[in-house]
Enzyme design. Structure first.
Site, PDB file in Angstrom:
ATOM      1  N   PRO A   2      55.169  95.426  70.330  1.00 10.52           N
ATOM      2  CA  PRO A   2      53.768  95.215  70.574  1.00 10.52           C
ATOM      3  C   PRO A   2      53.195  96.290  71.416  1.00 10.52           C
ATOM      4  O   PRO A   2      53.856  96.963  72.180  1.00 10.52           O
ATOM      5  CB  PRO A   2      54.071  94.111  71.576  1.00 10.52           C
ATOM      6  N   GLU A   3      52.030  96.576  71.085  1.00  8.66           N
ATOM      7  CA  GLU A   3      51.106  97.539  71.824  1.00  8.66           C
ATOM      8  C   GLU A   3      50.040  96.573  72.074  1.00  8.66           C
ATOM      9  O   GLU A   3      49.794  95.742  72.339  1.00  8.66           O
ATOM     10  CB  GLU A   3      50.549  98.761  70.814  1.00  8.66           C
TER      11      GLU A   3
END
Ligand SMILES: [Zn+2]
Length: 273
Positions: A2-3
């Site tokens: 996840p960013e």
């Protein structure tokens, strides 16, 4: 992994059921994730209200009425589920928050690179990771001038510099590749080439910060997980470049142990130009 956009989507998922609500019960099913849970973790959460649920880079921050902040990092495979039923229960459900809103919030993390920590809110800036984070990419303080200043002396590749959370918070492998493509900058150009000798921004610095903001905003707007088809270059090795009239196809190279995807036609321009 996840960013920023994916973490922001999680924040928006949890905010309606956690903000203003109290932890009624906290179940912790193992001693650790990436690191051990803080001492008396469940007891320190129980009875506290969530004043606010914010995000800094890839960290979720729940500001508690105890004047402590619950820090959550999703690691590689961490996710939250709200009000799942029995059929959703899983061996990797490590933490369960039962909130006064009635919501049951379950943290699932198969690979356990996630992190949960508690810290006095007043000393968050001393946290070894959070305290060192660079500007939020969607804030005004992140712009061509500030990025050029930050990179002016760095000879590391531009793509590698963008992954450094001290340079800009929340950008990871996917959106660094996407932004460099949009800005038509080579991922392997030296980071300092977006700045002049005196640290002043070149045109490329403004193109790059605008591209970073654009790819992040678009990804937040979509609020979907990470599906390959929404990327222009990421995970598209060998596929034709999406730029109209460009005969190039997407290449994958390894930079600092991470894959970079780019179009060698569109992105061969050196950053200094
Ligand atoms: Zn191209």
């Amino acid at each position: 992994m996840p960013e920023l956009p994916e973490v922001e989507a999680v924040r928006r998922q949890l905010e309606p059921v956690m903000r203003g609500a109290r932890f009624e019960r906290v179940i912790v099913r193992r001693p650790d994730l990436r690191r051990p849970f803080p001492r008396r973790f469940a007891a320190r959460l129980r009875g506290q209200h969530v004043r606010d649920l914010t995000r800094r880079g890839k960290y979720l921050l729940a500001d508690l009425t105890s004047d402590e902040t619950l820090i959550v990092h999703l690691g590689m495979t961490g996710s939250f589920r709200v009000n799942g039923d029995r059929a959703d229960e899983d061996v990797h459900d490590h933490v369960v928050f039962m909130m006064s809103s009635g919501a049951v919030v379950t943290f699932n993390d198969p690979r356990r690179f996630g992190l949960m920590d508690l810290m006095p809110t007043a000393s968050l800036h001393e946290h070894p990771s959070i305290g060192a984070l660079g500007p939020e990419p969607l804030s005004r303080e992140f712009n061509g001038v500030s990025l050029a200043r930050a990179l002016a002396r760095k000879s590391v590749a531009l793509k590698v510099a963008l992954l450094d959370q001290r340079v800009v918070a929340g950008v990871g492998n996917i959106y660094a590749s996407e932004a460099l493509y949009l800005a038509r900058l080579s991922p392997s150009a030296a980071a300092r080439t977006i700045a002049g000798p005196d640290g002043s921004p070149r045109d490329s610095a403004f193109r790059l910060t605008a591209a970073i903001k654009r790819v992040l905003r678009a990804a937040i707007a979509k609020q979907a997980g990470y599906r390959g088809d929404r990327f222009r270059v990421y995970d598209r090795e060998g596929k034709p470049c999406a730029t109209r009239g460009c005969p190039g196809s997407i290449l994958r190279v390894d930079q600092a142990g991470r894959s970079t995807f780019f179009c060698p036609r569109c992105q061969r321009r050196v950053a200094a130009m």
